[in-house]
Design a protein around this motif. Structure first.
Motif, PDB file in Angstrom:
ATOM      1  N   UNK A  84       1.206   8.490  12.935  1.00 41.73           N
ATOM      2  CA  UNK A  84       0.188   9.542  13.033  1.00 41.73           C
ATOM      3  C   UNK A  84      -1.204   8.931  13.188  1.00 41.73           C
ATOM      4  N   UNK A  85      -1.471   7.841  12.488  1.00 38.43           N
ATOM      5  CA  UNK A  85      -2.787   7.186  12.592  1.00 38.43           C
ATOM      6  C   UNK A  85      -2.986   6.628  14.002  1.00 38.43           C
TER       7      UNK A  85
ATOM      8  N   UNK B  44       0.809  -1.224   0.000  1.00 41.12           N
ATOM      9  CA  UNK B  44       0.000   0.000   0.000  1.00 41.12           C
ATOM     10  C   UNK B  44       0.839   1.269   0.000  1.00 41.12           C
ATOM     11  N   UNK B  45       2.159   1.131  -0.004  1.00 37.77           N
ATOM     12  CA  UNK B  45       3.083   2.271   0.048  1.00 37.77           C
ATOM     13  C   UNK B  45       2.726   3.172   1.246  1.00 37.77           C
ATOM     14  N   UNK B  46       2.889   2.621   2.433  1.00 34.66           N
ATOM     15  CA  UNK B  46       2.619   3.365   3.669  1.00 34.66           C
ATOM     16  C   UNK B  46       3.928   3.546   4.423  1.00 34.66           C
ATOM     17  N   UNK B  47       4.209   4.790   4.769  1.00 33.15           N
ATOM     18  CA  UNK B  47       5.415   5.127   5.512  1.00 33.15           C
ATOM     19  C   UNK B  47       5.191   4.940   7.017  1.00 33.15           C
TER      20      UNK B  47
ATOM     21  N   UNK C 199      -7.242  -1.866  12.076  1.00 36.23           N
ATOM     22  CA  UNK C 199      -7.871  -0.596  12.463  1.00 36.23           C
ATOM     23  C   UNK C 199      -7.086   0.581  11.892  1.00 36.23           C
ATOM     24  N   UNK C 200      -5.764   0.473  11.909  1.00 36.81           N
ATOM     25  CA  UNK C 200      -4.922   1.546  11.360  1.00 36.81           C
ATOM     26  C   UNK C 200      -5.129   1.649   9.849  1.00 36.81           C
TER      27      UNK C 200
ATOM     28  N   UNK D 206      -7.643   0.702   8.114  1.00 37.74           N
ATOM     29  CA  UNK D 206      -8.992   1.212   7.842  1.00 37.74           C
ATOM     30  C   UNK D 206      -9.006   2.731   7.983  1.00 37.74           C
ATOM     31  N   UNK D 207      -8.343   3.265   9.029  1.00 40.05           N
ATOM     32  CA  UNK D 207      -8.332   4.713   9.224  1.00 40.05           C
ATOM     33  C   UNK D 207      -7.577   5.423   8.101  1.00 40.05           C
ATOM     34  N   UNK D 208      -6.660   4.716   7.455  1.00 40.92           N
ATOM     35  CA  UNK D 208      -5.907   5.289   6.329  1.00 40.92           C
ATOM     36  C   UNK D 208      -6.604   5.038   4.989  1.00 40.92           C
ATOM     37  N   UNK D 209      -7.735   4.338   5.034  1.00 39.63           N
ATOM     38  CA  UNK D 209      -8.454   4.029   3.801  1.00 39.63           C
ATOM     39  C   UNK D 209      -7.770   2.962   2.982  1.00 39.63           C
ATOM     40  N   UNK D 210      -7.014   2.085   3.664  1.00 36.25           N
ATOM     41  CA  UNK D 210      -6.286   1.004   2.976  1.00 36.25           C
ATOM     42  C   UNK D 210      -6.699  -0.336   3.565  1.00 36.25           C
ATOM     43  N   UNK D 211      -6.234  -1.402   2.903  1.00 36.99           N
ATOM     44  CA  UNK D 211      -6.481  -2.759   3.396  1.00 36.99           C
ATOM     45  C   UNK D 211      -5.186  -3.547   3.318  1.00 36.99           C
ATOM     46  N   UNK D 212      -4.998  -4.427   4.300  1.00 35.73           N
ATOM     47  CA  UNK D 212      -3.850  -5.313   4.232  1.00 35.73           C
ATOM     48  C   UNK D 212      -4.009  -6.268   3.057  1.00 35.73           C
ATOM     49  N   UNK D 213      -2.959  -6.455   2.320  1.00 34.83           N
ATOM     50  CA  UNK D 213      -3.026  -7.384   1.176  1.00 34.83           C
ATOM     51  C   UNK D 213      -2.262  -8.664   1.522  1.00 34.83           C
TER      52      UNK D 213
END
Ligand code: FES
Length: 103
Positions: free
Chosen positions: A16-17, A7-10, A34-35, A37-44
């Motif tokens: 911050x989330x 998801x290219x998350x730093x 939960x994190x 979801x708050x970032x609008x992403x999903x674990x793949x």
């Protein structure tokens, strides 16, 4: 540092989330889903989740250390947070089997 390659998350975005979730409710149990979801992403592949758990533990400990919450309440809460290691695994194995060899 890039934590989630799918998801290219730093790391800073995850930190911050976590702080935003703790600001909303300092006693909620934060899990990787939960994190994301708050970032609008999903674990793949979810291979990053053990690292995310370590970040959750570190940021949550720092957050509660800075706060003025009674120490007697913090210890059992942080034990629950550390229990996530058992559920999602530790940073060491990242869901790989003991005999796994990269390349
Ligand atoms: S590396 Fe994060 S979901 Fe795959």
């Amino acid at each position: 540092m890039l934590i989630c390659h799918c998801n290219i998350i730093q790391e800073k975005e995850i930190e911050a989330a976590i702080v935003a979730l703790l600001d909303a409710d300092p006693w909620q149990l934060i899990v990787p889903a939960k994190i994301y979801h708050s970032l609008g992403k999903r674990g793949r592949c979810c291979g990053c989740f053990p690292n995310v758990v370590e970040i959750i533990i570190r940021v949550t400990e720092e957050y509660h250390r800075r706060s003025r919450i009674d120490g007697d309440d913090i210890v059992p809460f942080l034990d629950r947070v550390r229990g996530l290691r058992g559920h999602y695994g530790s940073r060491d194995h990242e869901r790989r089997k003991a005999g796994h060899r990269a390349a």
